[in-house]
Scaffold this motif. Structure first.
Motif, PDB file in Angstrom:
ATOM      1  N   THR A   1       4.333 -38.055  -8.536  1.00  0.00           N
ATOM      2  CA  THR A   1       4.981 -39.343  -8.311  1.00  0.00           C
ATOM      3  C   THR A   1       6.175 -39.142  -7.378  1.00  0.00           C
ATOM      4  O   THR A   1       6.641 -38.016  -7.148  1.00  0.00           O
ATOM      5  CB  THR A   1       5.471 -39.959  -9.630  1.00  0.00           C
ATOM      6  N   ARG A   2       6.678 -40.254  -6.844  1.00  0.00           N
ATOM      7  CA  ARG A   2       7.834 -40.170  -5.942  1.00  0.00           C
ATOM      8  C   ARG A   2       9.038 -39.562  -6.659  1.00  0.00           C
ATOM      9  O   ARG A   2       9.769 -38.751  -6.088  1.00  0.00           O
ATOM     10  CB  ARG A   2       8.170 -41.569  -5.419  1.00  0.00           C
ATOM     11  N   GLU A   3       9.222 -39.932  -7.917  1.00  0.00           N
ATOM     12  CA  GLU A   3      10.356 -39.389  -8.684  1.00  0.00           C
ATOM     13  C   GLU A   3      10.204 -37.880  -8.890  1.00  0.00           C
ATOM     14  O   GLU A   3      11.166 -37.119  -8.741  1.00  0.00           O
ATOM     15  CB  GLU A   3      10.448 -40.097 -10.039  1.00  0.00           C
TER      16      GLU A   3
ATOM     17  N   HIS B   1      -1.274 -34.329  -7.768  1.00  0.00           N
ATOM     18  CA  HIS B   1      -0.633 -35.621  -7.487  1.00  0.00           C
ATOM     19  C   HIS B   1       0.736 -35.675  -8.147  1.00  0.00           C
ATOM     20  O   HIS B   1       0.873 -35.443  -9.342  1.00  0.00           O
ATOM     21  CB  HIS B   1      -1.492 -36.767  -8.015  1.00  0.00           C
TER      22      HIS B   1
ATOM     23  N   GLU C   1       8.461 -35.752  -6.996  1.00  0.00           N
ATOM     24  CA  GLU C   1       8.647 -35.100  -5.701  1.00  0.00           C
ATOM     25  C   GLU C   1      10.129 -34.914  -5.394  1.00  0.00           C
ATOM     26  O   GLU C   1      10.567 -33.845  -4.982  1.00  0.00           O
ATOM     27  CB  GLU C   1       7.985 -35.917  -4.585  1.00  0.00           C
ATOM     28  N   ASN C   2      10.892 -35.982  -5.606  1.00  0.00           N
ATOM     29  CA  ASN C   2      12.314 -35.936  -5.271  1.00  0.00           C
ATOM     30  C   ASN C   2      13.055 -34.906  -6.115  1.00  0.00           C
ATOM     31  O   ASN C   2      13.780 -34.048  -5.584  1.00  0.00           O
ATOM     32  CB  ASN C   2      12.935 -37.317  -5.483  1.00  0.00           C
TER      33      ASN C   2
ATOM     34  N   GLY D   1       6.470 -35.969   2.696  1.00  0.00           N
ATOM     35  CA  GLY D   1       6.016 -35.541   1.383  1.00  0.00           C
ATOM     36  C   GLY D   1       6.560 -34.179   1.000  1.00  0.00           C
ATOM     37  O   GLY D   1       7.198 -33.465   1.790  1.00  0.00           O
TER      38      GLY D   1
ATOM     39  N   GLU E   1      10.898 -37.981   2.320  1.00  0.00           N
ATOM     40  CA  GLU E   1      10.383 -39.337   2.205  1.00  0.00           C
ATOM     41  C   GLU E   1       9.314 -39.642   3.235  1.00  0.00           C
ATOM     42  O   GLU E   1       8.407 -40.430   2.989  1.00  0.00           O
ATOM     43  CB  GLU E   1      11.523 -40.352   2.317  1.00  0.00           C
TER      44      GLU E   1
END
Length: 535
Positions: free
Chosen positions: A440-442, A438, A444-445, A409, A406
């Motif tokens: 998204t946060r979702e 690129h 990446e997680n 990255g 978080e």
């Protein structure tokens, strides 16, 4: 009125949609004082309609009055010749009664040039108040009782009757929606083309017995509440024109036929006293009504405040309960994590240490017996077991640290993991990533935890010496691939049993709308490939 057509009394712009007690007071004072310096009633009437035309607007501050007019009643036989001829034309005959009351346009102010001169009025400059004319002009019915009194009265009424009449006959009439309303005539040529929305007016009786009427045609919808504040305006205007009643009604260009009636100071003073008393009564009534409304609003606000306090107390209780539940959940999470670490330590490190103890004891016995080859084999197994235990211990220590995902990255978190675990346990690790990609946060997680699970499998089960991670874009797909050179396994058996975290990895890939592919066989290593649609 100056050359621009604007009134010198243009001090305020009153919002007809939200008329207030303050507006009633300030506007009323202006109307009552508007006759100061005037020489005749017509001059006061001009200033009155101009003031109302210029100063009545809406919430935007723009004027909305289309037309404002001031009427007064006269007996037919006292009218000028041109006005008598107009009355005869309207009636189609000579009036039978010379005392017939006629409504005369005394002043007008409006948007169009011809609406600013009473002489230019084609129809309304003088109307006989007969039953057929009143019936033909439905707006007159709003004050029909008044007109009835005026039609039947004597020319010079008794003073006692006059005072009683004055006190009963000042009021407001209101047409909230003029379009299609039968009370407002000339719909096709006036109301609709000029966008007339509402009509508001007031009227009263003078000591001479003549009736004055002020009518305002507005482009804004005037609410019913506004009419309550207009009740005092008839009295304010009456006070302004009262000095000229029976003395100087018309401008000098039109001689006043009522000048022949002698002025009765006693009647005038009684009229002024009655008007002032009535003005005070109406203002007191309005103040009381508004005070009651204010009290109702305050009472409602107090009730709402109490209700809000109750709701706030409930919310504070719920917040406290939520805080307690969060603390309990955090404590439960800590306990679950401790239990997981205890299981992992028991299943991996503790077992490895126990195995090392067995290998060490066996090697010691074999060395005592001079069996060097078996002892060396046990020592090598001891070394391999110790290395595996070290790897798993490094992994457990890494999992105890806060996640860098978080804060830093995907790429930085992945490199941190490889350096902290694989890099310190002798596993060769490499990363190949498209830095401009690129996520998204979702994404990446979920992709990070797929990598974590694959690396954990390579470290714990595959006994890999090399691992590589790549992330790239192929067409409209984001592709993640984790490769190791470990012992491999049979994907069919592992997937049916749900082992090695495969089910979790598949669920995360499907959550992103993608697919997970697994390629492995015994002794040939493993490739985990995830393909996810680009955002």
């Amino acid at each position: 009125m100056d050359k621009s057509g604007k009134s010198p009394y243009n001090f305020f712009m009153y919002d007809l949609t939200a008329f207030s007690l303050k507006d009633m007071t300030t506007c009323g004072v202006a109307l009552r004082r508007i006759g100061m310096g005037a020489t005749c009633m017509e001059e006061v009437a001009d200033k009155t309609v101009r003031y109302l035309y210029d100063n009545l607007g809406d919430e935007t501050g723009e004027p909305t009055s289309l037309l404002a007019r001031f009427f007064i009643t006269y007996p037919f036989h006292e009218l000028k010749d041109d006005l008598q001829k107009h009355v005869q034309k309207v009636l189609g005959r000579q009036p039978e009664d010379p005392e017939l009351s006629c409504q005369v346009l005394l002043a007008t102010a409006g948007e169009r040039p011809e609406w600013n001169d009473r002489q230019h009025s084609v129809y309304y400059k003088a109307l006989p108040l007969t039953e057929e004319i009143v019936d033909a002009n439905p707006m007159f019915t709003q004050v029909s009782d008044m007109f009835g009194i005026m039609m039947k009265r004597s020319v010079v009424p008794d003073p006692e009757f006059l005072v009683e009449l004055e006190q009963k006959t000042s009021n407001v009439f209101h047409v909230p929606d003029a379009v299609g309303n039968a009370y407002v005539p000339d719909q096709d040529h006036f109301v609709i083309p000029f966008d007339v929305r509402s009509v508001l007016g007031f009227y009263g009786v003078l000591p001479s017995g003549n009736l004055f009427t002020v009518i305002i045609f507005s482009r804004t919808l005037i609410p019913r509440e506004t009419t309550e504040y207009f009740k005092t305006f008839a009295l304010n205007v009456k006070m302004a024109i009262l000095p000229f009643d029976k003395v100087a009604v018309f401008k000098p260009s039109l001689p006043d036929p009522l000048n022949r009636v002698p002025q009765n100071d006693f009647v005038k003073f009684r009229s002024q006293a009655a008007s002032l008393d009535q003005l005070l009564s109406v203002q007191e009534r309005v103040v009381v009504q508004q005070s009651e409304r204010i009290e109702q609003v305050l009472a409602e606000q107090r009730y709402q405040t109490r209700e809000l306090e109750k709701i706030n107390a409930v919310l504070e209780s719920k917040i406290a309960e939520n805080v307690r539940l969060r603390e309990q959940a955090a404590e439960a999470a800590v306990i679950r994590e401790r239990n997981r670490l205890a299981r992992d330590l028991h299943d991996s490190v503790t077992q490895a240490l126990y195995s090392q103890t067995l290998y060490a004891e066996a090697a010691a016995r074999q060395l005592d017996a001079g069996m060097l080859a078996p002892a060396a084999d046990h020592l090598r197994q001891l070394r391999d077991t110790a290395q595996q235990a070290l790897r798993e211990m490094r992994l457990l220590i890494f999992e105890l640290r806060p996640s860098a995902l978080e804060t830093e990255g995907f790429a930085a978190a992945l490199r941190t993991r490889l350096e902290a675990v694989e890099g310190r346990t002798g596993v060769e690790a490499s990363v190949n990533m498209d830095e401009e990609l690129h996520l998204t946060r979702e994404m990446e997680n979920d992709l990070y935890w797929i990598v974590q699970e694959a690396l954990n499998n390579a470290l714990k089960s595959a006994q890999a010496n090399k691992v590589s991670v790549s992330l790239s874009q192929e067409g409209n797909q984001t592709v993640l691939q984790i490769t190791d050179d470990g012992v491999g396994f049979d994907p069919g058996i592992s997937s049916t049993r749900g082992g090695l975290g495969l089910r979790s990895m598949q669920e995360r890939a499907e959550k992103l709308g993608g697919q997970l592919y697994l390629h492995s066989q015994s002794g040939m290593g493993t490739v985990v490939r995830v393909e996810v649609p680009c955002e």
